[in-house]
Design an enzyme around this catalytic site. Sequence first.
Site, PDB file in Angstrom:
ATOM      1  N   GLN A  16      23.159  13.918  34.902  1.00 53.12           N
ATOM      2  CA  GLN A  16      21.788  13.821  35.408  1.00 53.12           C
ATOM      3  C   GLN A  16      21.690  13.064  36.729  1.00 53.12           C
ATOM      4  O   GLN A  16      20.688  13.150  37.414  1.00 53.12           O
ATOM      5  CB  GLN A  16      20.895  13.161  34.346  1.00 53.12           C
ATOM      6  CG  GLN A  16      20.730  14.040  33.113  1.00 53.12           C
ATOM      7  CD  GLN A  16      19.838  13.411  32.061  1.00 53.12           C
ATOM      8  OE1 GLN A  16      20.315  12.621  31.260  1.00 53.12           O
ATOM      9  NE2 GLN A  16      18.566  13.746  32.060  1.00 53.12           N
ATOM     10  N   ARG A  53      23.175   1.193  30.812  1.00 55.88           N
ATOM     11  CA  ARG A  53      23.814   2.249  30.031  1.00 55.88           C
ATOM     12  C   ARG A  53      24.113   3.433  30.951  1.00 55.88           C
ATOM     13  O   ARG A  53      23.205   3.968  31.583  1.00 55.88           O
ATOM     14  CB  ARG A  53      22.903   2.694  28.881  1.00 55.88           C
ATOM     15  CG  ARG A  53      23.492   3.834  28.072  1.00 55.88           C
ATOM     16  CD  ARG A  53      22.645   4.217  26.867  1.00 55.88           C
ATOM     17  NE  ARG A  53      23.248   5.377  26.217  1.00 55.88           N
ATOM     18  CZ  ARG A  53      22.590   6.452  25.806  1.00 55.88           C
ATOM     19  NH1 ARG A  53      21.278   6.519  25.930  1.00 55.88           N
ATOM     20  NH2 ARG A  53      23.232   7.466  25.254  1.00 55.88           N
ATOM     21  N   HIS A  98      27.450  12.857  27.001  1.00 58.43           N
ATOM     22  CA  HIS A  98      25.993  12.999  27.119  1.00 58.43           C
ATOM     23  C   HIS A  98      25.714  14.418  27.628  1.00 58.43           C
ATOM     24  O   HIS A  98      25.362  14.623  28.788  1.00 58.43           O
ATOM     25  CB  HIS A  98      25.440  11.931  28.067  1.00 58.43           C
ATOM     26  CG  HIS A  98      23.955  11.719  27.953  1.00 58.43           C
ATOM     27  ND1 HIS A  98      23.381  10.493  27.748  1.00 58.43           N
ATOM     28  CD2 HIS A  98      22.921  12.596  28.010  1.00 58.43           C
ATOM     29  CE1 HIS A  98      22.065  10.611  27.700  1.00 58.43           C
ATOM     30  NE2 HIS A  98      21.757  11.884  27.863  1.00 58.43           N
ATOM     31  N   ASN A 142      25.908  11.211  22.537  1.00 57.53           N
ATOM     32  CA  ASN A 142      24.464  11.060  22.671  1.00 57.53           C
ATOM     33  C   ASN A 142      23.746  12.205  21.963  1.00 57.53           C
ATOM     34  O   ASN A 142      24.022  13.381  22.229  1.00 57.53           O
ATOM     35  CB  ASN A 142      24.071  11.086  24.161  1.00 57.53           C
ATOM     36  CG  ASN A 142      22.582  10.873  24.339  1.00 57.53           C
ATOM     37  OD1 ASN A 142      22.058   9.804  24.026  1.00 57.53           O
ATOM     38  ND2 ASN A 142      21.877  11.910  24.795  1.00 57.53           N
ATOM     39  N   GLU A 143      22.848  11.865  21.078  1.00 57.00           N
ATOM     40  CA  GLU A 143      21.937  12.813  20.440  1.00 57.00           C
ATOM     41  C   GLU A 143      22.602  14.097  19.942  1.00 57.00           C
ATOM     42  O   GLU A 143      22.346  15.195  20.466  1.00 57.00           O
ATOM     43  CB  GLU A 143      20.800  13.176  21.407  1.00 57.00           C
ATOM     44  CG  GLU A 143      19.989  11.963  21.829  1.00 57.00           C
ATOM     45  CD  GLU A 143      18.740  12.306  22.637  1.00 57.00           C
ATOM     46  OE1 GLU A 143      18.612  13.468  23.073  1.00 57.00           O
ATOM     47  OE2 GLU A 143      17.900  11.413  22.825  1.00 57.00           O
ATOM     48  N   ASN A 285      17.437   6.498  19.973  1.00 54.25           N
ATOM     49  CA  ASN A 285      16.653   7.023  21.096  1.00 54.25           C
ATOM     50  C   ASN A 285      15.294   7.441  20.546  1.00 54.25           C
ATOM     51  O   ASN A 285      15.210   8.354  19.710  1.00 54.25           O
ATOM     52  CB  ASN A 285      17.325   8.258  21.718  1.00 54.25           C
ATOM     53  CG  ASN A 285      18.626   7.919  22.434  1.00 54.25           C
ATOM     54  OD1 ASN A 285      19.032   6.768  22.495  1.00 54.25           O
ATOM     55  ND2 ASN A 285      19.284   8.934  22.978  1.00 54.25           N
ATOM     56  N   TYR A 287      11.302   8.544  21.528  1.00 56.69           N
ATOM     57  CA  TYR A 287      10.333   8.944  22.549  1.00 56.69           C
ATOM     58  C   TYR A 287       8.922   9.163  22.016  1.00 56.69           C
ATOM     59  O   TYR A 287       7.954   8.908  22.696  1.00 56.69           O
ATOM     60  CB  TYR A 287      10.792  10.233  23.256  1.00 56.69           C
ATOM     61  CG  TYR A 287      11.911   9.987  24.239  1.00 56.69           C
ATOM     62  CD1 TYR A 287      11.643   9.620  25.555  1.00 56.69           C
ATOM     63  CD2 TYR A 287      13.235  10.081  23.840  1.00 56.69           C
ATOM     64  CE1 TYR A 287      12.667   9.354  26.456  1.00 56.69           C
ATOM     65  CE2 TYR A 287      14.269   9.820  24.739  1.00 56.69           C
ATOM     66  CZ  TYR A 287      13.970   9.459  26.036  1.00 56.69           C
ATOM     67  OH  TYR A 287      14.980   9.189  26.919  1.00 56.69           O
ATOM     68  N   GLU A 353      17.396   4.507  24.205  1.00 59.07           N
ATOM     69  CA  GLU A 353      16.550   5.262  25.141  1.00 59.07           C
ATOM     70  C   GLU A 353      15.104   5.157  24.697  1.00 59.07           C
ATOM     71  O   GLU A 353      14.807   5.261  23.505  1.00 59.07           O
ATOM     72  CB  GLU A 353      16.908   6.754  25.185  1.00 59.07           C
ATOM     73  CG  GLU A 353      18.073   7.089  26.052  1.00 59.07           C
ATOM     74  CD  GLU A 353      18.353   8.595  26.112  1.00 59.07           C
ATOM     75  OE1 GLU A 353      17.402   9.404  26.135  1.00 59.07           O
ATOM     76  OE2 GLU A 353      19.540   8.952  26.115  1.00 59.07           O
ATOM     77  N   TRP A 397      14.548   4.460  29.538  1.00 56.84           N
ATOM     78  CA  TRP A 397      15.050   5.711  30.120  1.00 56.84           C
ATOM     79  C   TRP A 397      14.049   6.154  31.161  1.00 56.84           C
ATOM     80  O   TRP A 397      12.916   6.408  30.826  1.00 56.84           O
ATOM     81  CB  TRP A 397      15.207   6.806  29.058  1.00 56.84           C
ATOM     82  CG  TRP A 397      15.844   8.016  29.665  1.00 56.84           C
ATOM     83  CD1 TRP A 397      15.217   9.087  30.232  1.00 56.84           C
ATOM     84  CD2 TRP A 397      17.247   8.236  29.822  1.00 56.84           C
ATOM     85  NE1 TRP A 397      16.129   9.961  30.723  1.00 56.84           N
ATOM     86  CE2 TRP A 397      17.382   9.476  30.498  1.00 56.84           C
ATOM     87  CE3 TRP A 397      18.398   7.519  29.485  1.00 56.84           C
ATOM     88  CZ2 TRP A 397      18.627  10.010  30.821  1.00 56.84           C
ATOM     89  CZ3 TRP A 397      19.629   8.056  29.802  1.00 56.84           C
ATOM     90  CH2 TRP A 397      19.724   9.292  30.468  1.00 56.84           C
ATOM     91  N   GLU A 404      16.417  16.506  34.958  1.00 52.35           N
ATOM     92  CA  GLU A 404      15.896  16.489  33.590  1.00 52.35           C
ATOM     93  C   GLU A 404      16.179  17.838  32.898  1.00 52.35           C
ATOM     94  O   GLU A 404      15.276  18.559  32.506  1.00 52.35           O
ATOM     95  CB  GLU A 404      14.405  16.116  33.617  1.00 52.35           C
ATOM     96  CG  GLU A 404      13.663  16.074  32.303  1.00 52.35           C
ATOM     97  CD  GLU A 404      14.307  15.253  31.174  1.00 52.35           C
ATOM     98  OE1 GLU A 404      15.141  14.377  31.437  1.00 52.35           O
ATOM     99  OE2 GLU A 404      13.972  15.537  30.027  1.00 52.35           O
ATOM    100  N   TRP A 405      17.460  18.168  32.793  1.00 56.81           N
ATOM    101  CA  TRP A 405      17.932  19.339  32.049  1.00 56.81           C
ATOM    102  C   TRP A 405      17.124  20.590  32.388  1.00 56.81           C
ATOM    103  O   TRP A 405      16.939  20.907  33.556  1.00 56.81           O
ATOM    104  CB  TRP A 405      17.954  19.025  30.540  1.00 56.81           C
ATOM    105  CG  TRP A 405      18.710  17.744  30.267  1.00 56.81           C
ATOM    106  CD1 TRP A 405      18.206  16.578  29.777  1.00 56.81           C
ATOM    107  CD2 TRP A 405      20.101  17.472  30.549  1.00 56.81           C
ATOM    108  NE1 TRP A 405      19.187  15.620  29.707  1.00 56.81           N
ATOM    109  CE2 TRP A 405      20.355  16.133  30.171  1.00 56.81           C
ATOM    110  CE3 TRP A 405      21.176  18.219  31.064  1.00 56.81           C
ATOM    111  CZ2 TRP A 405      21.604  15.530  30.293  1.00 56.81           C
ATOM    112  CZ3 TRP A 405      22.421  17.609  31.191  1.00 56.81           C
ATOM    113  CH2 TRP A 405      22.612  16.302  30.803  1.00 56.81           C
TER     114      TRP A 405
HETATM  115  C1  BGC Z   1      18.251  12.610  26.570  1.00 53.49           C
HETATM  116  C2  BGC Z   1      18.120  12.381  28.055  1.00 53.49           C
HETATM  117  C3  BGC Z   1      16.821  13.020  28.551  1.00 53.49           C
HETATM  118  C4  BGC Z   1      15.666  12.376  27.819  1.00 53.49           C
HETATM  119  C5  BGC Z   1      14.298  12.861  28.234  1.00 53.49           C
HETATM  120  C6  BGC Z   1      16.990  12.453  25.789  1.00 53.49           C
HETATM  121  O1  BGC Z   1      16.940  13.444  24.836  1.00 53.49           O
HETATM  122  O2  BGC Z   1      19.283  11.802  26.056  1.00 53.49           O
HETATM  123  O3  BGC Z   1      19.237  12.916  28.691  1.00 53.49           O
HETATM  124  O4  BGC Z   1      16.683  12.914  29.940  1.00 53.49           O
HETATM  125  O5  BGC Z   1      15.798  12.625  26.445  1.00 53.49           O
HETATM  126  O6  BGC Z   1      14.125  14.208  27.927  1.00 53.49           O
END
Ligand code: BGC
Length: 451
Positions: A16, A53, A98, A142-143, A285, A287, A353, A397, A404-405
């Site tokens: 990223q 990180r 990751h 990661n995840e 992580n 969100y 995160e 994060w 962003e993917w």
């Molecule tokens: C990921 C990050 C991503 C973030 C926000 C997480 O799932 O580890 O790479 O940028 O979410 O979408």
Amino acid sequence: MFPRDFAWGAGTAAYQIEGRVFGEQNGDVACNSYELWEKDLECIQQLGLTHYRLSLSWARLLPDGTTRRVNQKGVQYYNKVIDDLLACNVSPMVTLYHFDLPQALQDQGGWKSPDIATLFDSYAKFCFRTFGDRVKLWITINEPYVCAKLGHEDGIHAPGLKEPGIAAYLVGHNMLRAHAMAWHSYNSIYRTEQKGAVSLAINSDWLEPLHAGCTEDIAATYRHFAFTLGWFAWPVFVTGDYPEIMRSAINAQSKKLGYNGSSRLPSFSKDEPSILGTADFFALNYYTSRKVKPGEGCGKILCMKSDRHTEEVLDPSWPICGVSWLAVVPHGLRKLLKYIKDTFNHPAVYITENGFSQVGPLQIEDAQRSEFYKDTILEVAKAIQEDGVNVRGYFAWSLLDNFEWADGFSVRFGLFHVDFADAKLSRTIYQSGREYAKMISKYKCGQEEKR
Ligand code: BGC
């Protein structure tokens, strides 16, 4: 409010931010952290972080994925990053994987192939041996949920496969095997000398039944937890195997659709190192949050949606900011931390995160995101003080706006704005970054006083 040695961090991931040097197949530049690392270090110092990180790019270090060929320039790059961090009193937390798999390994079946576990273990050992004298906090993977489900069932993350109902379970299984092998290697070969800690980063939403008293919604919430957080945390922290409700739901659905193969959820072999106990801390992580009720499936097609038979609902009182999936619910983090304490034997927890994004029109004075960080950190403090959760650190994060993917550069999670139109890719602190720095300084100062 926070323990003396609490880790105040921010995170990034290789693909990223680093970009590729001229001459390699992928021309993406991202934040060009490969060349602009010193600028990133300035950002880290400006925030006053105690921890940073980052992830290592497997392909940068081992271009064909194996230790047969080592790219010394990659080793030098990460040595410099790690040494510079330590020279500035910042501890690195390093993620080995990751979401970026070397293409050569993808060509051999990637995470669907059982061989990936030993290949990952060799890569992990290479990293422990090369950087472990200085890195004390490791995240293997990661995840795994995101790579397994979004990458192999939904096809919206790399490698973009849509093989519903089968591939994700296989991938998740191989990721757990790979993680466990690497943890055992660290434990038996490196731990005594290096004295570090190893875990895997598990993503989870906070989940609640749509209607608090409704039995079906409560059962759906249990199932949804089992198919997300439980899928990876249950084997590692509780039993060494998948949650029973996950296996029975998958097998019942197979039977219903007349699928006669062996269980689509693989079993762990007794001949391989155990999965149970392979985490020295819980890396979370977080969100967002969801309400849950029973859901529709995919009809006659095998798929995870039918297996788990749940639907996620947003509470209208939760603001959506930036991307559509991200309802901003700071109190969900506190609840989830308490749930983790109660369900997974009171582990030490690092929040590896947490953040929220903005999409255009961009605001450097991002007041809403500043409030978000304040609210969230207050919830973490309550989890520690009032709920007795052993939270050891918090990583925002992300340090920088980055790639962003599937959303490319349109979605920005950074504490620093990156001007992708400017050849210098200049970094500018957002108001939220200034707010985070202020909080770090205030709480670190409180910690000093307590001493
Ligand atoms: C990921 C990050 C991503 C973030 C926000 C997480 O799932 O580890 O790479 O940028 O979410 O979408």
